[in-house]
Design a protein around this motif. Structure first.
Motif, PDB file in Angstrom:
ATOM      1  N   ARG A 120      57.719  39.692  22.671  1.00 44.00           N
ATOM      2  CA  ARG A 120      56.681  38.825  22.867  1.00 44.00           C
ATOM      3  C   ARG A 120      55.769  38.786  25.077  1.00 44.00           C
ATOM      4  N   THR A 121      56.996  39.635  25.477  1.00 41.22           N
ATOM      5  CA  THR A 121      56.675  39.436  27.110  1.00 41.22           C
ATOM      6  C   THR A 121      56.468  40.645  27.110  1.00 41.22           C
ATOM      7  N   GLU A 122      56.260  41.743  26.376  1.00 41.19           N
ATOM      8  CA  GLU A 122      55.931  43.279  26.774  1.00 41.19           C
ATOM      9  C   GLU A 122      54.309  43.513  26.804  1.00 41.19           C
ATOM     10  N   LEU A 123      54.023  44.120  28.418  1.00 45.49           N
ATOM     11  CA  LEU A 123      53.093  44.333  28.230  1.00 45.49           C
ATOM     12  C   LEU A 123      52.023  44.992  27.814  1.00 45.49           C
ATOM     13  N   SER A 124      51.041  45.459  27.235  1.00 43.69           N
ATOM     14  CA  SER A 124      50.450  45.924  26.452  1.00 43.69           C
ATOM     15  C   SER A 124      48.707  45.679  26.536  1.00 43.69           C
ATOM     16  N   GLY A 125      47.591  46.498  26.371  1.00 41.70           N
ATOM     17  CA  GLY A 125      46.680  46.643  26.140  1.00 41.70           C
ATOM     18  C   GLY A 125      45.745  46.065  27.626  1.00 41.70           C
ATOM     19  N   ARG A 126      44.385  45.536  27.282  1.00 44.27           N
ATOM     20  CA  ARG A 126      43.751  44.798  28.116  1.00 44.27           C
ATOM     21  C   ARG A 126      43.774  43.733  28.617  1.00 44.27           C
ATOM     22  N   PRO A 127      42.968  43.366  30.047  1.00 39.95           N
ATOM     23  CA  PRO A 127      43.222  42.011  30.257  1.00 39.95           C
ATOM     24  C   PRO A 127      41.729  41.246  30.035  1.00 39.95           C
ATOM     25  N   ILE A 128      40.705  41.861  29.051  1.00 39.83           N
ATOM     26  CA  ILE A 128      39.296  41.802  29.052  1.00 39.83           C
ATOM     27  C   ILE A 128      39.338  42.233  27.586  1.00 39.83           C
ATOM     28  N   THR A 129      38.355  41.517  26.639  1.00 38.66           N
ATOM     29  CA  THR A 129      37.691  41.585  25.424  1.00 38.66           C
ATOM     30  C   THR A 129      36.604  42.309  24.923  1.00 38.66           C
ATOM     31  N   GLY A 132      33.922  45.467  27.584  1.00 38.93           N
ATOM     32  CA  GLY A 132      33.983  46.128  28.858  1.00 38.93           C
ATOM     33  C   GLY A 132      34.780  47.254  28.951  1.00 38.93           C
ATOM     34  N   TRP A 133      34.748  47.781  30.233  1.00 41.85           N
ATOM     35  CA  TRP A 133      34.599  49.176  30.235  1.00 41.85           C
ATOM     36  C   TRP A 133      36.314  49.761  31.596  1.00 41.85           C
ATOM     37  N   LEU A 134      36.829  50.470  31.463  1.00 42.07           N
ATOM     38  CA  LEU A 134      37.333  51.276  32.934  1.00 42.07           C
ATOM     39  C   LEU A 134      36.695  51.338  33.960  1.00 42.07           C
ATOM     40  N   SER A 135      36.476  51.275  34.995  1.00 40.54           N
ATOM     41  CA  SER A 135      35.429  51.309  35.864  1.00 40.54           C
ATOM     42  C   SER A 135      35.868  51.869  38.008  1.00 40.54           C
ATOM     43  N   SER A 136      37.415  51.879  37.333  1.00 36.74           N
ATOM     44  CA  SER A 136      38.201  52.334  38.474  1.00 36.74           C
ATOM     45  C   SER A 136      39.219  52.206  38.000  1.00 36.74           C
ATOM     46  N   ARG A 137      40.553  53.625  38.827  1.00 34.52           N
ATOM     47  CA  ARG A 137      41.461  54.398  37.740  1.00 34.52           C
ATOM     48  C   ARG A 137      42.902  53.321  39.520  1.00 34.52           C
ATOM     49  N   PHE A 138      43.814  53.814  38.767  1.00 35.59           N
ATOM     50  CA  PHE A 138      44.468  53.348  39.787  1.00 35.59           C
ATOM     51  C   PHE A 138      45.350  54.711  40.322  1.00 35.59           C
ATOM     52  N   GLY A 139      45.118  54.386  42.157  1.00 35.44           N
ATOM     53  CA  GLY A 139      45.654  55.290  43.202  1.00 35.44           C
ATOM     54  C   GLY A 139      45.038  55.647  44.236  1.00 35.44           C
ATOM     55  N   GLN A 140      44.462  57.011  44.277  1.00 38.30           N
ATOM     56  CA  GLN A 140      42.968  56.878  46.388  1.00 38.30           C
ATOM     57  C   GLN A 140      41.886  57.659  45.176  1.00 38.30           C
ATOM     58  N   ARG A 141      41.086  57.077  46.548  1.00 43.60           N
ATOM     59  CA  ARG A 141      39.470  56.093  45.644  1.00 43.60           C
ATOM     60  C   ARG A 141      38.754  55.839  46.790  1.00 43.60           C
ATOM     61  N   THR A 142      37.523  56.433  47.011  1.00 42.13           N
ATOM     62  CA  THR A 142      37.170  56.013  48.121  1.00 42.13           C
ATOM     63  C   THR A 142      36.629  54.429  48.495  1.00 42.13           C
ATOM     64  N   ASP A 143      36.686  53.670  49.333  1.00 47.78           N
ATOM     65  CA  ASP A 143      36.477  52.362  49.329  1.00 47.78           C
ATOM     66  C   ASP A 143      34.703  51.982  48.944  1.00 47.78           C
ATOM     67  N   PRO A 144      34.210  51.309  47.897  1.00 46.12           N
ATOM     68  CA  PRO A 144      33.013  51.037  48.606  1.00 46.12           C
ATOM     69  C   PRO A 144      32.152  50.257  49.492  1.00 46.12           C
ATOM     70  N   PHE A 145      32.874  49.827  50.869  1.00 44.93           N
ATOM     71  CA  PHE A 145      32.600  48.594  50.933  1.00 44.93           C
ATOM     72  C   PHE A 145      33.017  49.858  52.673  1.00 44.93           C
ATOM     73  N   SER A 146      33.824  50.415  53.088  1.00 47.25           N
ATOM     74  CA  SER A 146      33.930  51.524  53.955  1.00 47.25           C
ATOM     75  C   SER A 146      33.662  52.581  54.417  1.00 47.25           C
ATOM     76  N   GLY A 156      45.225  49.095  41.897  1.00 50.86           N
ATOM     77  CA  GLY A 156      45.659  48.010  40.322  1.00 50.86           C
ATOM     78  C   GLY A 156      44.268  48.648  39.311  1.00 50.86           C
ATOM     79  N   VAL A 157      43.732  48.427  38.345  1.00 50.22           N
ATOM     80  CA  VAL A 157      42.094  48.792  37.896  1.00 50.22           C
ATOM     81  C   VAL A 157      41.628  48.663  37.677  1.00 50.22           C
ATOM     82  N   ASP A 158      39.972  48.415  37.566  1.00 49.40           N
ATOM     83  CA  ASP A 158      38.847  47.760  37.479  1.00 49.40           C
ATOM     84  C   ASP A 158      38.180  48.021  36.132  1.00 49.40           C
ATOM     85  N   PHE A 159      38.390  46.471  35.508  1.00 50.35           N
ATOM     86  CA  PHE A 159      37.216  46.195  34.720  1.00 50.35           C
ATOM     87  C   PHE A 159      35.945  45.733  34.246  1.00 50.35           C
ATOM     88  N   ALA A 160      35.156  46.253  34.329  1.00 52.04           N
ATOM     89  CA  ALA A 160      33.641  45.870  34.331  1.00 52.04           C
ATOM     90  C   ALA A 160      33.367  45.272  32.928  1.00 52.04           C
TER      91      ALA A 160
END
Length: 310
Positions: A177-186, A188-202, A210-214
């Motif tokens: 019951r407590t095991e983590l699995s799946g996406r936090p949305i029902t 949508g799509w993965l818009s940004s992965r975990f790790g190094q990236r270019t900051d969208p503001f700076s 973390g990861v972003d789901f649009a």
């Protein structure tokens, strides 16, 4: 009959004449007197004294014997009843052992636990060195009490095994019951992965922890595992944030959400709707920033998200 008497010096002697009937009279006297005394004593005790065994004493002894026979009969009857009760109890306990064994084997199969750890079909392995003074002791068959004691020990052992098995199954269910699995949305799509990236503001190279789901604004945000809500509110950079503690050092964060449907202390299950997608905080559009923390440190959520596809 003549008797010659000599003195100590042997110089003088004397002749005594004894009548011939005297020895016969003495012998008769020695025989007749004891007989007369015995007969007289018996006559006196029988006619004048109280008898040693009279009819009243004999009757009393017979009454005591009858009472003892009755007591012995009651003891035998009670012993037979207790023996029947012991037999019924033994049969009931044996039936309980068979039911427990069958239940244990079924639970082992359902839980998917290796049967070698909980083998209910074979007796428990026991052993120990033989003491030298016990080798000559002859074998004696166990009594009913010993058989009941052994069976009670077997029942206790089976109950302990089932208790341990129950705890293992509870732990397994809790882990599932407590095991983590799946996406936090029902949806949508993965818009940004975990790790190094270019900051969208700076526009500088930064680490995305973390990861972003649009997703569409207002759509459901779901918990990826069961746990306890430890934070539900605003936090700088995250906007509206929910944090869930899943135990065993694991926690998840859901950021930039719009509406929060839970409060601190709430218990949630995997798949429960906890919020709606938004764009609060440092965000460029409707999405969910999803983090997985292990012992307080952000880790890559990708392996836990991929579990839902297995």
């Amino acid at each position: 009959m003549n008797i010659i008497v000599l003195n100590g010096r042997g110089h003088q002697s004397r002749l005594l004449r004894i009548p011939r009937y005297l020895p016969v009279a003495l012998l008769s006297l020695l025989l007749v007197v004891p007989v007369l005394l015995g007969a007289g004593t018996y006559y006196a005790m029988y006619h004048w004294g109280e008898p040693v065994l009279d009819q009243r004493m004999t009757a009393r002894w017979q009454d005591e014997l009858e009472a003892q026979r009755g007591t012995l009969s009651e003891i035998n009857q009670r012993a037979e009843e207790e023996l029947r009760a012991f037999t019924l109890r033994l049969a009931d306990m044996q039936a309980r052992v068979l039911r427990l064994d069958a239940l244990g084997e079924r639970l082992v199969d359902v839980a998917g636990i290796h049967s070698d750890e909980f083998d209910f079909s074979t007796p428990a392995a026991v052993g120990g060195p033989e003491l030298p003074d016990e080798r000559s002791v002859a074998y004696t068959a166990p009594t009913f009490a010993e058989a009941l004691t052994d069976l009670a020990v077997t029942l206790d052992r089976r109950e302990q095994q089932l208790s341990i098995l129950e705890r293992l199954m509870d732990s397994k269910r809790l882990a599932e019951r407590t095991e983590l699995s799946g996406r936090p949305i029902t949806m949508g799509w993965l818009s940004s992965r975990f790790g190094q990236r270019t900051d969208p503001f700076s526009g500088r190279l930064t680490t995305h922890r973390g990861v972003d789901f649009a997703a569409k604004e207002g759509s459901d945000v779901v918990a990826t595992g069961g746990g306890v809500v430890t934070y539900a509110g605003q936090r700088w950079g995250y906007g509206n944030l929910i944090e869930i503690n899943h135990g065993n050092g694991f926690a998840t964060r859901y950021a930039h959400i719009k509406d929060i449907h839970v409060t601190n202390g709430d218990i949630v299950r995997a798949g429960d709707v906890i919020a709606t997608v938004g764009s609060t905080g440092r965000s460029t559009g409707p999405h969910v920033h999803y983090e997985v923390l292990k012992n307080g440190q952000q880790v890559n959520p990708a392996p836990y998200i991929a579990r839902a596809r297995r």
